[in-house]
Design a protein around this motif. Structure first.
Motif, PDB file in Angstrom:
ATOM      1  N   GLU B  68       7.363  33.265  62.451  1.00 32.51           N
ATOM      2  CA  GLU B  68       7.584  34.290  61.225  1.00 32.51           C
ATOM      3  C   GLU B  68       8.776  34.872  61.162  1.00 32.51           C
ATOM      4  O   GLU B  68       9.336  35.595  62.347  1.00 32.51           O
ATOM      5  CB  GLU B  68       6.140  35.410  61.686  1.00 32.51           C
ATOM      6  N   GLY B  69       9.461  35.066  60.054  1.00 29.79           N
ATOM      7  CA  GLY B  69      10.683  35.694  59.793  1.00 29.79           C
ATOM      8  C   GLY B  69      11.599  34.772  60.055  1.00 29.79           C
ATOM      9  O   GLY B  69      12.946  35.295  60.011  1.00 29.79           O
ATOM     10  N   ALA B  70      11.698  33.731  60.667  1.00 32.27           N
ATOM     11  CA  ALA B  70      12.514  32.942  60.964  1.00 32.27           C
ATOM     12  C   ALA B  70      12.963  31.844  59.826  1.00 32.27           C
ATOM     13  O   ALA B  70      12.153  31.688  58.809  1.00 32.27           O
ATOM     14  CB  ALA B  70      12.460  31.998  61.876  1.00 32.27           C
ATOM     15  N   ILE B  71      14.327  31.439  59.657  1.00 32.11           N
ATOM     16  CA  ILE B  71      14.845  30.769  58.742  1.00 32.11           C
ATOM     17  C   ILE B  71      15.718  29.647  59.132  1.00 32.11           C
ATOM     18  O   ILE B  71      16.503  29.847  60.217  1.00 32.11           O
ATOM     19  CB  ILE B  71      15.422  31.349  57.529  1.00 32.11           C
ATOM     20  N   SER B  72      15.522  28.482  58.742  1.00 30.07           N
ATOM     21  CA  SER B  72      16.663  27.355  59.288  1.00 30.07           C
ATOM     22  C   SER B  72      17.646  27.367  58.353  1.00 30.07           C
ATOM     23  O   SER B  72      17.716  27.543  57.277  1.00 30.07           O
ATOM     24  CB  SER B  72      15.850  25.982  59.236  1.00 30.07           C
ATOM     25  N   LEU B  73      18.755  27.143  59.082  1.00 33.09           N
ATOM     26  CA  LEU B  73      20.138  26.775  58.284  1.00 33.09           C
ATOM     27  C   LEU B  73      20.544  25.447  58.669  1.00 33.09           C
ATOM     28  O   LEU B  73      20.976  25.015  59.637  1.00 33.09           O
ATOM     29  CB  LEU B  73      20.985  27.882  58.740  1.00 33.09           C
ATOM     30  N   ILE B  74      20.668  24.681  57.616  1.00 34.92           N
ATOM     31  CA  ILE B  74      21.010  23.260  58.087  1.00 34.92           C
ATOM     32  C   ILE B  74      22.484  23.223  57.921  1.00 34.92           C
ATOM     33  O   ILE B  74      22.970  23.449  57.011  1.00 34.92           O
ATOM     34  CB  ILE B  74      20.476  22.331  56.814  1.00 34.92           C
ATOM     35  N   GLU B 118      30.671  31.311  57.844  1.00 32.61           N
ATOM     36  CA  GLU B 118      30.331  32.071  56.701  1.00 32.61           C
ATOM     37  C   GLU B 118      28.998  32.118  56.158  1.00 32.61           C
ATOM     38  O   GLU B 118      28.415  33.114  55.758  1.00 32.61           O
ATOM     39  CB  GLU B 118      31.365  31.624  55.597  1.00 32.61           C
ATOM     40  N   LYS B 119      28.339  31.019  56.341  1.00 33.98           N
ATOM     41  CA  LYS B 119      27.141  30.842  55.963  1.00 33.98           C
ATOM     42  C   LYS B 119      26.105  31.572  56.659  1.00 33.98           C
ATOM     43  O   LYS B 119      25.092  32.003  55.949  1.00 33.98           O
ATOM     44  CB  LYS B 119      26.633  29.102  55.757  1.00 33.98           C
ATOM     45  N   ILE B 120      26.224  31.648  57.760  1.00 32.93           N
ATOM     46  CA  ILE B 120      25.318  32.259  58.515  1.00 32.93           C
ATOM     47  C   ILE B 120      25.306  33.967  58.069  1.00 32.93           C
ATOM     48  O   ILE B 120      24.084  34.490  57.808  1.00 32.93           O
ATOM     49  CB  ILE B 120      25.615  32.387  60.126  1.00 32.93           C
ATOM     50  N   GLY B 121      26.384  34.547  57.769  1.00 31.59           N
ATOM     51  CA  GLY B 121      26.595  35.795  57.522  1.00 31.59           C
ATOM     52  C   GLY B 121      25.921  35.550  56.010  1.00 31.59           C
ATOM     53  O   GLY B 121      25.093  36.771  55.583  1.00 31.59           O
ATOM     54  N   GLU B 122      26.092  34.710  55.148  1.00 31.36           N
ATOM     55  CA  GLU B 122      25.479  35.007  53.766  1.00 31.36           C
ATOM     56  C   GLU B 122      23.892  34.584  53.875  1.00 31.36           C
ATOM     57  O   GLU B 122      23.321  35.522  53.108  1.00 31.36           O
ATOM     58  CB  GLU B 122      25.977  33.644  53.136  1.00 31.36           C
ATOM     59  N   ALA B 133      17.980  29.845  62.668  1.00 28.94           N
ATOM     60  CA  ALA B 133      17.997  28.773  63.505  1.00 28.94           C
ATOM     61  C   ALA B 133      18.942  27.702  62.851  1.00 28.94           C
ATOM     62  O   ALA B 133      18.935  27.292  61.834  1.00 28.94           O
ATOM     63  CB  ALA B 133      16.630  28.015  63.668  1.00 28.94           C
ATOM     64  N   VAL B 134      20.131  27.515  63.504  1.00 27.96           N
ATOM     65  CA  VAL B 134      21.118  26.682  63.082  1.00 27.96           C
ATOM     66  C   VAL B 134      20.814  25.268  63.461  1.00 27.96           C
ATOM     67  O   VAL B 134      20.630  24.978  64.773  1.00 27.96           O
ATOM     68  CB  VAL B 134      22.633  26.996  63.615  1.00 27.96           C
ATOM     69  N   LEU B 135      20.544  24.227  62.452  1.00 29.65           N
ATOM     70  CA  LEU B 135      20.218  23.315  62.934  1.00 29.65           C
ATOM     71  C   LEU B 135      21.391  22.033  62.515  1.00 29.65           C
ATOM     72  O   LEU B 135      21.491  21.768  61.212  1.00 29.65           O
ATOM     73  CB  LEU B 135      19.061  22.546  62.203  1.00 29.65           C
ATOM     74  N   PRO B 136      22.194  21.560  63.506  1.00 33.93           N
ATOM     75  CA  PRO B 136      23.180  20.442  63.177  1.00 33.93           C
ATOM     76  C   PRO B 136      22.481  19.060  62.442  1.00 33.93           C
ATOM     77  O   PRO B 136      21.432  18.910  63.034  1.00 33.93           O
ATOM     78  CB  PRO B 136      23.964  20.399  64.286  1.00 33.93           C
ATOM     79  N   THR B 137      23.380  18.275  61.983  1.00 32.98           N
ATOM     80  CA  THR B 137      22.998  17.017  61.406  1.00 32.98           C
ATOM     81  C   THR B 137      23.788  16.156  61.942  1.00 32.98           C
ATOM     82  O   THR B 137      24.692  16.427  62.771  1.00 32.98           O
ATOM     83  CB  THR B 137      23.259  17.070  59.776  1.00 32.98           C
ATOM     84  N   CYS B 138      23.484  15.151  61.726  1.00 32.82           N
ATOM     85  CA  CYS B 138      24.316  13.721  61.871  1.00 32.82           C
ATOM     86  C   CYS B 138      25.824  13.791  61.511  1.00 32.82           C
ATOM     87  O   CYS B 138      26.672  13.880  62.541  1.00 32.82           O
ATOM     88  CB  CYS B 138      24.178  12.413  61.163  1.00 32.82           C
ATOM     89  N   VAL B 139      26.121  14.600  60.546  1.00 27.46           N
ATOM     90  CA  VAL B 139      27.600  14.934  60.011  1.00 27.46           C
ATOM     91  C   VAL B 139      28.257  15.968  61.000  1.00 27.46           C
ATOM     92  O   VAL B 139      29.358  15.712  61.383  1.00 27.46           O
ATOM     93  CB  VAL B 139      27.584  15.227  58.548  1.00 27.46           C
ATOM     94  N   VAL B 150      30.067  29.038  67.795  1.00 29.09           N
ATOM     95  CA  VAL B 150      30.172  29.916  66.441  1.00 29.09           C
ATOM     96  C   VAL B 150      29.014  30.841  66.588  1.00 29.09           C
ATOM     97  O   VAL B 150      29.269  32.053  66.231  1.00 29.09           O
ATOM     98  CB  VAL B 150      29.815  28.950  65.176  1.00 29.09           C
ATOM     99  N   ILE B 151      28.014  30.507  66.903  1.00 26.45           N
ATOM    100  CA  ILE B 151      26.759  31.727  67.022  1.00 26.45           C
ATOM    101  C   ILE B 151      26.943  32.560  68.239  1.00 26.45           C
ATOM    102  O   ILE B 151      26.471  33.692  67.805  1.00 26.45           O
ATOM    103  CB  ILE B 151      25.422  30.925  66.976  1.00 26.45           C
ATOM    104  N   THR B 152      27.554  32.317  69.162  1.00 20.99           N
ATOM    105  CA  THR B 152      27.907  33.236  70.285  1.00 20.99           C
ATOM    106  C   THR B 152      28.945  34.214  69.694  1.00 20.99           C
ATOM    107  O   THR B 152      28.688  35.478  70.089  1.00 20.99           O
ATOM    108  CB  THR B 152      28.445  32.434  71.358  1.00 20.99           C
ATOM    109  N   GLU B 153      29.908  33.817  68.926  1.00 24.36           N
ATOM    110  CA  GLU B 153      31.008  35.023  68.860  1.00 24.36           C
ATOM    111  C   GLU B 153      30.503  35.884  67.525  1.00 24.36           C
ATOM    112  O   GLU B 153      31.134  36.981  67.112  1.00 24.36           O
ATOM    113  CB  GLU B 153      32.318  34.184  68.096  1.00 24.36           C
ATOM    114  N   LEU B 154      29.294  35.736  66.882  1.00 27.49           N
ATOM    115  CA  LEU B 154      28.869  36.303  65.571  1.00 27.49           C
ATOM    116  C   LEU B 154      28.039  37.477  66.029  1.00 27.49           C
ATOM    117  O   LEU B 154      27.321  37.241  67.040  1.00 27.49           O
ATOM    118  CB  LEU B 154      28.112  35.518  64.649  1.00 27.49           C
ATOM    119  N   ASP B 155      28.307  38.626  65.302  1.00 24.44           N
ATOM    120  CA  ASP B 155      27.338  39.764  65.764  1.00 24.44           C
ATOM    121  C   ASP B 155      26.697  40.218  64.359  1.00 24.44           C
ATOM    122  O   ASP B 155      27.255  40.805  63.575  1.00 24.44           O
ATOM    123  CB  ASP B 155      28.333  40.977  66.110  1.00 24.44           C
ATOM    124  N   LEU B 156      25.391  39.747  64.410  1.00 21.37           N
ATOM    125  CA  LEU B 156      24.637  40.067  63.341  1.00 21.37           C
ATOM    126  C   LEU B 156      23.193  40.615  63.999  1.00 21.37           C
ATOM    127  O   LEU B 156      22.724  40.505  64.937  1.00 21.37           O
ATOM    128  CB  LEU B 156      24.134  38.968  62.747  1.00 21.37           C
TER     129      LEU B 156
END
Lengths: 378, 542
Positions: B68-74, B118-122, B133-139, B150-156
């Motif tokens: 609940e309240g979570a969102i995935s970021l591809i 940038e996208k995480i902030g957005e 939740a950041v979900l990396p892909t094949c690319v 990246v997520i360790t250095e962000l302060d949100l």
């Protein structure tokens, strides 16, 4: 939101109805591209996958592709294998052409590079058709015939729409030579026999190339939604080919529900989709008298579209199945008309949305949707 | 805009939670409702697994959507997000809000970390989620982006989670074959049950990541349990969970939360539970035990049926140090249900039955419910093992399963004849020798041709038999008694010639149509997938 180049290439390629598409990708891309095609055609299974796994990522996917080509040639009774290389082989640098050239198979093989990150779905569609053009054969021109370019086998209502458009053109003395991409390989090969290419939203690069190389002219037309849209479509083609036909349509079905149409006049609506969206908006605005408050294309910023719709007076939304969330949130109905539609089926090919009869079916769908939606207290 | 969008995410989630069923409906109504409104999509999708599977990303998107309240970021190209909105695990409720970093050619060359940052902030400013939740892909996996960095250095002001979801790291077909064989070898001795995980399903990766990155040290509260909810994929989960809570409550045990179907704050407090009930993979639970000391209990196949359910609650009690103390409560629940079931057992005793079922890892225990709990006088148990072939299970493993199943039935003294893969003629003969043929899978296309064998369909209601509670079996008994001797619907069920019985089906891979393209595509998938299994030759053989 756009599906990317790989999806576009898959949709164009799988439209060759007796070809087999071999996706040189990891499992998810293969699943994703194919799943939207299965909603209304559950046994048209003509796709396969090289199943790129960690081993291929490390050592390259060429062996897997070679193995898959040999297996596919043995298993399928098909004249054509279409290899689409997606994101992963593009990054790791698989030499797809060399693999294809290294095997001798019964089926003809054509390959294309379509990494999703290298372009839009429309880019993938356009480039795939350019590659497929290499299959075409010089053919004697059939006077009064056209190719229809821009279709995909997973378009909503594609079978019904193609059937309707063919009949409309036949009534106007125009024969449809090939529907691209919704045709057999043989029909595709014979595409140069047409006197005119008619581009519906996408496939312009192919039409341009055929004009340049074969001298085949083309017309770019809106998708024929609505009475006027259809009449304009038929008139333009008829005029171009000199068949001199004035299409006629019957407004009697509309008369039967004229009071509902009165009440719906001025309804604020929003529309989103691929190239079908603009033609749909024109029909809704021009013929049903709806006020199109927000109109957007899939490649536009989706969240901006959503925000605009929220801030509008929209009471009916037109789009794909992915717009259901916005519709639910705003407590308004959604009319599904363009790709991808995965929560409605279309299996009756006499109930189009395109053409004169399509205008009736579409109007009927709109009225039924509104009337069964639940009234003021929903 | 921001408030509205945030509201939408939570609304979407909260709407989905209770919406699969109405509050006043019966357990049976819930089963039928789930079967129709969920099953029309889920069951069909399952069939498409003959031709392929979706990638790990899909399972991750699904599992995150449960929070609940979570969102995935591809973190990948737009195409990944485009289709992953329709995850096979949740076909009835697409993940409409699925933002994406939209990696392009430039990012493939120079890396996508700046875009991700940038996208995480957005995403935070657009949705105000509790968790991204950041979900990396094949690319992004191939490019080598350092997502954790990246997520360790962000302060949100929200939590960030990295779930390894690269699509090329998926499970192999071999894992299912080995698992099935090991299950078969443990049918007579459940203590030998295999501790397998199906690697790379995405769900497992989310579970492991939330244990590793979100959970916080808590004081462990006695008699408190967490339940893994892989559940809404299972028909009737809502009422099953209510019954589990009820029985635990009678035992003096409280349910802390369902994982991952809860809030982010609840996830953080999950280590407060003394015990985790695991319904799927073990890895996350082992990690929790390692990090926070929480014990776990896996819901195995041998917990089916009255004795199995009783054993489950006894084992849970034992893990919680309630040996003996909870016995009375468990016995009371079981006895009540058994008493209620007796009247239906008397009705069943009047007739002879044949039961048609499919071979799977739970088959012997399901048969035992029919024969022992429901006391159906079964003369023939017809087991279709063909489904296993469709799942790429080897002939060798199928043979082991058949043999072990027979031995288990003999040891349990069930007394019926087992008929493996019966033909239509064999089924016709069997039908003449019994009063009723029941089938827990949809069989009119196989047995109903030309007015062939009359089969009573229990394919939907069989889900009542897999529950971790006693009431499902009673509900099933009540339903079956009504179907056998009640009047409802009888007028309409005698002269059926369903449209689905008018097609030709593949003899092995039912319900796949007898169609060359389908067969070739199935074989193509099967062969290529097999090649990805370690230890296989190029033909997929081990």
């Amino acid at each position: 939101m756009d599906g990317g180049k790989f999806f576009g290439a898959f949709r164009a390629s799988s439209g060759i109805t007796d070809a087999v598409v071999l996706n040189h990708v990891p499992v998810g891309c293969n699943w994703g591209a194919a799943i939207f095609k299965t909603t209304s055609n559950q046994f048209d299974m003509r796709h396969a996958c090289t199943v790129m796994h960690e081993r291929e990522i490390v050592f390259g996917g060429e062996d897997a592709l070679r193995e898959a080509l040999i297996r596919a040639d043995e298993l399928y009774d098909t004249p054509l294998l279409l290899v689409i290389a997606g994101d992963a082989p593009s990054i790791i640098g698989d030499d797809v052409e060399a693999v294809v050239n290294s095997v001798t198979l019964d089926a003809e093989v054509m390959w294309m590079e379509a990494a999703g990150f290298k372009g839009s779905m429309m880019d993938g569609y356009e480039e795939a058709l350019l590659r497929l053009a290499g299959l075409m054969k010089e053919s004697e021109t059939i006077q009064g015939s056209v190719n229809l370019i821009g279709f995909s086998p997973d378009d909503f209502k594609v079978d019904a729409d193609v059937k309707e458009i063919k009949q409309l053109l036949l009534d106007a003395g125009v024969e449809v030579n090939t529907v691209i991409s919704k045709c057999s390989l043989e029909e595709f090969r014979r595409a140069p026999a047409a006197e005119l290419n008619v581009v519906l939203g996408q496939g312009t690069l192919l039409a341009e190339q055929m004009k340049k190389e074969l001298g085949l002219p083309y017309l770019k037309m809106d998708y024929p939604y609505g009475l006027d849209g259809t009449a304009h479509f038929v008139n333009a083609i008829s005029e171009e080919l000199g068949t001199g036909h004035e299409p006629e349509f019957d407004i009697e079905p509309f008369k039967r529900v004229y009071l509902y149409l009165h009440e719906l006049y001025g309804t604020p609506v929003s529309v989103i989709g691929d190239f079908h969206a603009e033609a749909m908006a024109n029909f809704l605005d021009g013929e049903l008298g709806f006020n199109v408050e927000v109109s957007a294309r899939n490649e536009d910023d989706y969240f901006a579209f959503e925000e605009e719709v929220r801030n509008s007076n929209t009471t009916i939304l037109f789009g794909s199945s992915f717009e259901q969330n916005i519709a639910e949130t705003l407590n308004i109905p959604l009319i599904r008309f363009c790709y991808p539609v995965f929560d409605n089926v279309c299996v009756y090919d006499d109930a189009p949305y395109a053409g004169f009869r399509g205008a009736v079916c579409l109007t009927e769908a709109i009225i039924n949707t509104v009337m069964s939606y639940g009234g003021m207290n929903k | 805009m921001q408030t509205k969008m945030n509201g939408d995410i939570n609304m979407q989630i909260s709407e989905q939670l209770p919406d699969m069923a109405n509050n006043n409906e019966s357990v049976l109504q819930e089963i039928f409702r789930d079967r129709v409104f969920n099953g029309i999509r889920q069951g069909t999708t399952w069939q498409f697994h003959r031709y392929g599977i979706n990638c790990k990303l899909s399972g991750s998107v699904y599992a995150v959507s449960e929070i609940e309240g979570a969102i995935s970021l591809i973190h990948g190209p737009a195409g990944c997000a485009f289709h992953q909105r329709l995850t096979p695990r949740k076909m009835y409720a697409p993940i409409y809000n699925l933002p994406c970093t939209d990696l392009d050619e430039n990012d493939v060359i120079y890396g996508g970390e700046d875009k991700l940052r940038e996208k995480i902030g957005e995403v935070y400013h657009m949705f105000h989620p509790s968790l991204i939740a950041v979900l990396p892909t094949c690319v992004s996996g191939l490019v080598g982006d350092d997502v954790s960095g990246v997520i360790t250095e962000l302060d949100l002001p929200c939590d960030l989670l990295h779930v390894p979801s690269e699509g090329f790291a998926h499970r192999s077909r071999e894992s299912l074959d080995m698992m099935m064989r090991d299950y078969a070898e443990s049918w007579k001795d459940p203590s030998r049950s295999p501790a397998y995980d199906l690697r790379g399903c995405g769900h497992e990766e989310v579970m492991f990541s939330i244990v590793d990155q979100l959970m916080e040290e808590q004081e462990i509260a006695p008699n408190l349990v967490n339940i893994e909810s892989f559940g809404r994929f299972t028909y009737g989960f809502r009422s099953e969970l209510a019954e589990i809570k009820h029985i635990f409550g009678e035992m003096g045990v409280s349910v802390n939360l369902t994982l991952p179907t809860c809030t982010v704050e609840e996830i953080k407090r999950a280590p407060a539970a003394e015990l985790n009930i695991v319904t799927r993979n073990l890895r996350w639970a082992e990690r929790m035990k390692e990090r926070f000391g929480n014990d776990y209990l896996r819901k195995w196949f041998f917990y089916f049926g009255f004795d199995g359910v009783e054993k489950f609650y006894h084992d849970a009690a034992s893990k919680l140090g309630l040996d003996g103390e909870a016995d009375a409560a468990i016995r009371k629940e079981k006895t009540q249900s058994l008493q209620e079931l007796e009247k239906y057992q008397k009705i069943f005793a009047r007739d002879d039955f044949a039961v048609s079922t499919q071979g799977f890892f739970f088959t012997p225990y399901l048969a035992r419910i029919y024969a022992t709990d429901l006391k159906l006088p079964i003369k023939y148990l017809c087991v279709d093992m063909q489904l296993l072939k469709a799942l790429n299970i080897s002939e060798e493993t199928i043979e082991v399963m058949i043999t072990n199943m027979q031995e288990a039935f003999e040891e349990w003294g069930l007394g019926f004849e087992v008929v493996t893969n019966p033909t239509l003629d064999e089924m016709s003969e069997i039908a003449k020798k019994v009063d009723h043929v029941l089938s827990d899978r949809i069989t009119p296309p196989i047995y109903g041709k030309g007015g062939g064998v009359g089969v009573m369909d229990i394919s939907a209601t069989r889900y009542l038999l897999f529950r971790t509670g006693f009431s499902g079996i009673v509900e099933f008994g009540k339903y079956l008694a009504e179907k056998l001797h009640g009047e409802r619907g009888k007028t309409y069920q005698n002269n059926r010639e369903p449209i689905i019985s008018r097609f030709n089906y593949d003899k092995i891979h039912y319900p796949m149509l007898d169609d060359n393209r389908c067969s070739a595509s199935r074989e193509m998938w099967s062969g290529m997938w097999s090649m990805k299994s370690e230890g296989c030759d190029n033909n997929g053989r081990r």
